[in-house]
Design an enzyme around this catalytic site. Structure first.
Site, PDB file in Angstrom:
ATOM      1  CB  SER A 174      -0.966  -0.025   1.193  1.00 43.11           C
ATOM      2  OG  SER A 174      -1.974   0.951   1.060  1.00 43.11           O
ATOM      3  CG  ASP A 387      -6.071  -3.358  -3.685  1.00 39.47           C
ATOM      4  OD1 ASP A 387      -6.857  -2.638  -3.032  1.00 39.47           O
ATOM      5  OD2 ASP A 387      -4.846  -3.342  -3.525  1.00 39.47           O
ATOM      6  CG  HIS A 423      -5.339  -2.622   0.206  1.00 40.54           C
ATOM      7  ND1 HIS A 423      -4.660  -2.242  -0.928  1.00 40.54           N
ATOM      8  CD2 HIS A 423      -4.866  -1.826   1.209  1.00 40.54           C
ATOM      9  CE1 HIS A 423      -3.830  -1.263  -0.630  1.00 40.54           C
ATOM     10  NE2 HIS A 423      -3.932  -1.005   0.646  1.00 40.54           N
TER      11      HIS A 423
END
Length: 472
Positions: A174, A387, A423
Site C-alpha cells: 500500500s 483490491d 488489499h
C-alpha cells in the site's frame, strides 16, 4: 495475516552471525547526525506489546531532518544466532503515523534485523490532519522519513556488528509499496532486494479517483447501500467466477451490472438508476479532468468482502467520506490546507494543484529503474486482482511502463497478480504467500522467481506466474 518471511529455499543462504562490536546498551551512545537514540535495551521474547519470537535489541530513535521534523524510528535486532545477518526495512500504510509493529515482528521472526518508521508524525493512519500547516512533514511522509530510517538503521547495525549488513531488503504494501518503488527510483543503492505490494505509487491519481467518487456520492441517490453489496458480488461471481468463490481470470470477465437493474419494487436484490450509475463508474474508472488521463476502476467479485471490501474502503455503504477519509484529507490538508472543505466542493483547480504541488513529493511513477538494475537490485511487485483500495490496473500500468522504458526487465523485475486477493492480503482465494524467500534466493543465489504458490486454508493453493508485461 501470516506472512512467511524466509522460505526453506533461502534458509541455506543464511549468513553466520557476526561478532558484535557494541552490545545493545552501547548503541544508546552512538552519535547520529540530526537524530538521537532515545533507548536501547534487550527485550525478552514474548514481552508485550511487541511479543517478538526471540530476544531482541530494541533501539528507538527520534530524527529531525528539518526544523519541523519529528521522525520516530525503531530498529529491532534478533539476539545471538536468531539474527541471520541481514537488514530488512518495512514500509508503513495509509497516512502512516504509527510504528509498523506487525511487520517489524514478522521481520525479526524471519531472522532479519528490522527497522520501521512512523513517517514523521504521530496520528491514526486514516487521518491526514497532521499535514495542515506542516509542509516539511509532508516531505517526510513523501520520502524523507524512509531514507532517514535507512541511513540511521544501517549506521546502528554497523556499530553493533562492526561492519555493514551484507544484504539489505525492503518490504512494503500500500503506502509501503509506494515507499518501496520510491526507494528503487530515488535511492537505488540502498537495497539489494525490494518487495512492493499493491503500491500507492500514483498517489495523486488515487486521491483524484477517491475525490471524484466522493463528489458523486454526495448525492444520496448515488450511494450503494451495504445491504446491496452481496447481491452485486453474487451476480459478478455467477458471471465470471466458475463456482470457486473468486474470479480466476479477470481479463476474460465481462460482467454487466445492468442485470441487477430494478424492474419493479426496489429491494436489496436490485440497483436503482443512481446506484447502477455509481457501480458502472467504479468498475470502468473515470477521467481526471485536470490531466485528461484515465483513472482505472476496480474489478468485480469481492464487493461484499466486509472491512477489506467496498464498504471498508468507502466505495459502498454510505456517503463515502464527503468530510473524512483519504481523499478528503488529501485535498483538505495537503492541497487546500484548510479544514473547511468537503468533497462535494472538489474542483478541477484542486485536482490541478494536487498534481502540481503534491505529485513531486508523493508520487513514485518513474519507470526508469536503470540505476537500481545496474547495482544488481531485484524487485518483486504484487497486487491483488480484487483490491478495493488501489486498482490492480495501476500495477499492470507500471509494469508496462518499465517494459517500455527498459525493454526486457525480467532480469531484475517481476510482477505477480493474485486472483481473489483484496488489499495487500486476504480474500476468498489462497493468499498466504512468501515473498521474501524467493527475493532472497534471487538476490543471493541468482535464482529468478518463476511460479510462486499462494496457500490457503485446508490445503488450498493457487500458482502465480509473473505477468508477461514484466517478463518481455
Amino acid at each position: 495475516m501470516r506472512l512467511t518471511l524466509l522460505g526453506t529455499a533461502a534458509v541455506a543462504l543464511l549468513a553466520a552471525t557476526p561478532a558484535a562490536a557494541l552490545d545493545c546498551a552501547g548503541l544508546s551512545g552512538v552519535a547520529l547526525p540530526g537524530a538521537q537514540v532515545t533507548a536501547a535495551a534487550v527485550v525478552p521474547a514474548g514481552t508485550p506489546p511487541l511479543k517478538a519470537t526471540a530476544d531482541l535489541c530494541r533501539v528507538t530513535v527520534t530524527a529531525h531532518p528539518s526544523a519541523d521534523s519529528d521522525v520516530r524510528i525503531e530498529l529491532w535486532i534478533p539476539q545471538g544466532a536468531a539474527w541471520n545477518g541481514r537488514f530488512l526495512q518495512v514500509g508503513n500504510g495509509g497516512f502512516a503515523g504509527s510504528m509498523p509493529y506487525r511487520l517489524l515482528g514478522l521481520g525479526v521472526a524471519g531472522g532479519f534485523a528490522s527497522a520501521g518508521t512512523d513517517d514523521g508524525h504521530q496520528a491514526d493512519g486514516r487521518d491526514g490532519k497532521w499535514a495542515l500547516g506542516h509542509p516539511e512533514k509532508i516531505v517526510d511522509f513523501g520520502t524523507r522519513a524512509v531514507k532517514t530510517t535507512t541511513d540511521i538503521a544501517k549506521a546502528l547495525l554497523t556499530a553493533y556488528a562492526g561492519k555493514a549488513p551484507p544484504k539489505s531488503y525492503f518490504f512494503g504494501c500500500s503506502d509501503g509499496g509506494r515507499e518501496a518503488l520510491m526507494t528503487a527510483q530515488r535511492n537505488p543503492g540502498d537495497f539489494d532486494g525490494i518487495v512492493a505490494g499493491a503500491p500507492a505509487y500514483a498517489w495523486t491519481s488515487l486521491m483524484a479517483s477517491g475525490g471524484l467518487l466522493g463528489k458523486a456520492l454526495a448525492s444520496p441517490d448515488r450511494r450503494i447501500p451495504t445491504a446491496k453489496l452481496p447481491a452485486l458480488q453474487a451476480a459478478a461471481l455467477k458471471a465470471c467466477g466458475s463456482g470457486q468463490g473468486w474470479i480466476a481470470d479477470q481479463a476474460a470477465c465481462r460482467f454487466d451490472p445492468g442485470v441487477l437493474a430494478c424492474k419493479g419494487a426496489v429491494n436489496d436484490q436490485c440497483l436503482t438508476p443512481g446506484e447502477l450509475k455509481t457501480v458502472r463508474m467504479v468498475y470502468a474508472g473515470m477521467r481526471n479532468p485536470a490531466t485528461g488521463k484515465p483513472l482505472p476502476g476496480l474489478k468485480p467479485g469481492a464487493e461484499a468482502a466486509g472491512a477489506n471490501g467496498w464498504e471498508g474502503w468507502g466505495v459502498g455503504g454510505g456517503a463515502a467520506g464527503d468530510t473524512s477519509g483519504f481523499a478528503h484529507d488529501h485535498f483538505a490538508y495537503f492541497v487546500r490546507q484548510t479544514p473547511d472543505f468537503a468533497l462535494h466542493d472538489l474542483t478541477t483547480a484542486d485536482l490541478s494543484k494536487s498534481e502540481r504541488d503534491m505529485a513531486p513529493l508523493l508520487n513514485a511513477t518513474s519507470p526508469d529503474l536503470s540505476a537500481f538494475k545496474a547495482r544488481g537490485g531485484k524487485l518483486i511487485q504484487y497486487h491483488g486482482w480484487n483490491d478495493p483500495a488501489i486498482s490492480p490496473e495501476y500495477s499492470l500500468r507500471y509494469a508496462a511502463a518499465v517494459g517500455a522504458k527498459m525493454g526486457d526487465a525480467a532480469s531484475f523485475y517481476r510482477l505477480y497478480m493474485v486472483p481473489g486477493m483484496l488489499h495487500c492480503t486476504g480474500g476468498a482465494s489462497p493468499t498466504q504467500i512468501d515473498w521474501l524467500g524467493p527475493l532472497v534466493a534471487w538476490v543471493e543465489g541468482g535464482t529468478a522467481p518463476q511460479a510462486i504458490v499462494a496457500r490457503g486454508t485446508g490445503g488450498a493453493a493457487q500458482t502465480l506466474i509473473p505477468q508477461a508485461s514484466a517478463r518481455r
